[in-house]
Design a protein around this motif. Structure first.
Motif, PDB file in Angstrom:
ATOM      1  N   GLU A  38       0.750  -1.321  -0.103  1.00 11.94           N
ATOM      2  CA  GLU A  38      -0.050   0.083   0.030  1.00 11.94           C
ATOM      3  C   GLU A  38       0.919   1.480  -0.046  1.00 11.94           C
ATOM      4  N   VAL A  39       1.998   1.434   0.852  1.00 12.95           N
ATOM      5  CA  VAL A  39       2.960   2.341   1.037  1.00 12.95           C
ATOM      6  C   VAL A  39       3.476   2.718  -0.310  1.00 12.95           C
ATOM      7  N   ILE A  40       4.123   1.489  -0.994  1.00 11.09           N
ATOM      8  CA  ILE A  40       4.696   1.781  -2.219  1.00 11.09           C
ATOM      9  C   ILE A  40       3.751   2.159  -3.456  1.00 11.09           C
ATOM     10  N   SER A  41       2.494   1.956  -3.444  1.00 15.00           N
ATOM     11  CA  SER A  41       1.580   2.303  -4.367  1.00 15.00           C
ATOM     12  C   SER A  41       1.369   3.568  -4.286  1.00 15.00           C
ATOM     13  N   LEU A  42       1.073   4.206  -3.046  1.00 10.39           N
ATOM     14  CA  LEU A  42       1.021   5.620  -2.699  1.00 10.39           C
ATOM     15  C   LEU A  42       2.010   6.587  -2.915  1.00 10.39           C
ATOM     16  N   ILE A  43       3.373   6.257  -2.386  1.00  9.70           N
ATOM     17  CA  ILE A  43       4.505   7.017  -2.722  1.00  9.70           C
ATOM     18  C   ILE A  43       5.429   6.637  -3.475  1.00  9.70           C
ATOM     19  N   GLY A  44       5.357   5.386  -4.032  1.00 10.29           N
ATOM     20  CA  GLY A  44       6.313   5.155  -5.140  1.00 10.29           C
ATOM     21  C   GLY A  44       7.443   4.053  -4.302  1.00 10.29           C
ATOM     22  N   LYS A  45       8.241   3.528  -5.157  1.00  7.23           N
ATOM     23  CA  LYS A  45       9.241   2.694  -4.936  1.00  7.23           C
ATOM     24  C   LYS A  45      10.347   3.657  -4.017  1.00  7.23           C
ATOM     25  N   PRO A  46      11.031   2.810  -2.924  1.00  9.57           N
ATOM     26  CA  PRO A  46      11.959   3.328  -2.331  1.00  9.57           C
ATOM     27  C   PRO A  46      13.310   3.575  -2.982  1.00  9.57           C
ATOM     28  N   GLN A  47      14.064   4.487  -2.652  1.00  4.80           N
ATOM     29  CA  GLN A  47      15.265   4.711  -3.213  1.00  4.80           C
ATOM     30  C   GLN A  47      16.286   3.472  -2.837  1.00  4.80           C
ATOM     31  N   ARG A  48      16.283   2.832  -1.791  1.00  3.06           N
ATOM     32  CA  ARG A  48      16.796   1.811  -1.709  1.00  3.06           C
ATOM     33  C   ARG A  48      16.388   0.962  -0.440  1.00  3.06           C
ATOM     34  N   VAL A  49      16.856  -0.332  -0.281  1.00  5.17           N
ATOM     35  CA  VAL A  49      16.370  -1.102   0.858  1.00  5.17           C
ATOM     36  C   VAL A  49      17.509  -0.877   1.975  1.00  5.17           C
ATOM     37  N   VAL A  50      17.436  -0.313   2.922  1.00  5.65           N
ATOM     38  CA  VAL A  50      18.490  -0.003   3.889  1.00  5.65           C
ATOM     39  C   VAL A  50      19.074  -1.292   4.555  1.00  5.65           C
ATOM     40  N   GLY A  51      18.212  -2.119   5.048  1.00  6.19           N
ATOM     41  CA  GLY A  51      18.517  -3.378   5.465  1.00  6.19           C
ATOM     42  C   GLY A  51      17.074  -4.443   5.596  1.00  6.19           C
ATOM     43  N   ALA A  52      17.303  -5.463   6.110  1.00  6.08           N
ATOM     44  CA  ALA A  52      16.180  -6.576   6.601  1.00  6.08           C
ATOM     45  C   ALA A  52      17.002  -7.439   7.288  1.00  6.08           C
ATOM     46  N   GLN A  53      15.995  -7.851   8.419  1.00  2.98           N
ATOM     47  CA  GLN A  53      16.368  -8.828   9.474  1.00  2.98           C
ATOM     48  C   GLN A  53      15.505  -9.679   9.639  1.00  2.98           C
ATOM     49  N   LYS A  54      15.564 -11.146   9.319  1.00  3.80           N
ATOM     50  CA  LYS A  54      14.526 -12.206   9.679  1.00  3.80           C
ATOM     51  C   LYS A  54      14.641 -12.527  11.073  1.00  3.80           C
ATOM     52  N   TYR A  55      13.524 -12.698  11.809  1.00  5.87           N
ATOM     53  CA  TYR A  55      13.150 -13.379  13.001  1.00  5.87           C
ATOM     54  C   TYR A  55      12.391 -14.583  13.099  1.00  5.87           C
ATOM     55  N   ASP A  56      12.328 -15.443  14.252  1.00  9.05           N
ATOM     56  CA  ASP A  56      11.660 -16.391  14.152  1.00  9.05           C
ATOM     57  C   ASP A  56      10.144 -16.325  13.820  1.00  9.05           C
ATOM     58  N   ASP A  57       9.691 -15.039  14.204  1.00  8.93           N
ATOM     59  CA  ASP A  57       8.185 -14.951  14.247  1.00  8.93           C
ATOM     60  C   ASP A  57       7.797 -13.708  13.322  1.00  8.93           C
ATOM     61  N   GLY A  58       8.911 -13.072  12.410  1.00 10.17           N
ATOM     62  CA  GLY A  58       8.554 -12.162  11.439  1.00 10.17           C
ATOM     63  C   GLY A  58       9.991 -11.705  10.716  1.00 10.17           C
ATOM     64  N   LEU A  59       9.568 -10.429   9.950  1.00  4.40           N
ATOM     65  CA  LEU A  59      10.732  -9.846   9.022  1.00  4.40           C
ATOM     66  C   LEU A  59      10.705  -8.502   9.543  1.00  4.40           C
ATOM     67  N   LEU A  60      11.942  -7.970   9.777  1.00  2.00           N
ATOM     68  CA  LEU A  60      12.128  -6.573  10.059  1.00  2.00           C
ATOM     69  C   LEU A  60      12.496  -5.908   8.638  1.00  2.00           C
ATOM     70  N   GLU A  61      11.901  -4.926   7.973  1.00  2.00           N
ATOM     71  CA  GLU A  61      12.628  -4.198   6.731  1.00  2.00           C
ATOM     72  C   GLU A  61      12.533  -2.921   6.777  1.00  2.00           C
ATOM     73  N   ILE A  62      13.951  -2.105   6.297  1.00  2.00           N
ATOM     74  CA  ILE A  62      14.029  -0.720   6.507  1.00  2.00           C
ATOM     75  C   ILE A  62      13.987  -0.164   5.092  1.00  2.00           C
TER      76      ILE A  62
END
Length: 115
Positions: A38-62
């Motif tokens: 939804e965010v990407i459809s409203l404001i466009g693609k990000p400049q870059r992915v700063v990072g991502a970290q996978k956890y047992d119960d989820g994924l954190l993305e910046i």
């Protein structure tokens, strides 16, 4: 005469394309808990992915978005970071207020807020 028309057309095209490069994302369109899609459809693609970290119960993305401000003498750029936990927007703001290598801190913060 054809050369002059072609040159004028080229200048107009370059001006239009140049203005499009300065189109900034409108962060007033987004709200917390929106999905990443939804965010990407409203404001466009990000400049870059700063990072991502996978956890047992989820994924954190910046994701990082560039915001340009044209002053009288120069182009001033700043960057906003958007934090997603399991594809839901948790927080966003100027990148200078965040530390990129503290994924665990942000994960715990967002995880605890969901309980």
């Amino acid at each position: 005469m054809k050369i002059i028309k072609a040159l004028v057309l080229l200048i107009i095209t370059a001006s239009i394309n140049g203005c499009a490069a300065f189109k900034n994302p409108d962060f007033s369109l987004i709200t917390l808990d929106m999905s990443k899609q939804e965010v990407i459809s409203l404001i466009g693609k990000p400049q870059r992915v700063v990072g991502a970290q996978k956890y047992d119960d989820g994924l954190l993305e910046i994701l990082e978005y560039k915001v340009d401000k044209i002053t009288s003498e120069q182009l001033d750029s700043r960057y906003n970071w958007l934090f997603f936990l399991n594809n839901e927007l948790q927080e966003f703001g100027d990148k200078n207020q965040y530390l990129p290598n503290e994924y665990d801190k942000y994960y715990q913060k967002y995880r605890n807020n969901r309980r």
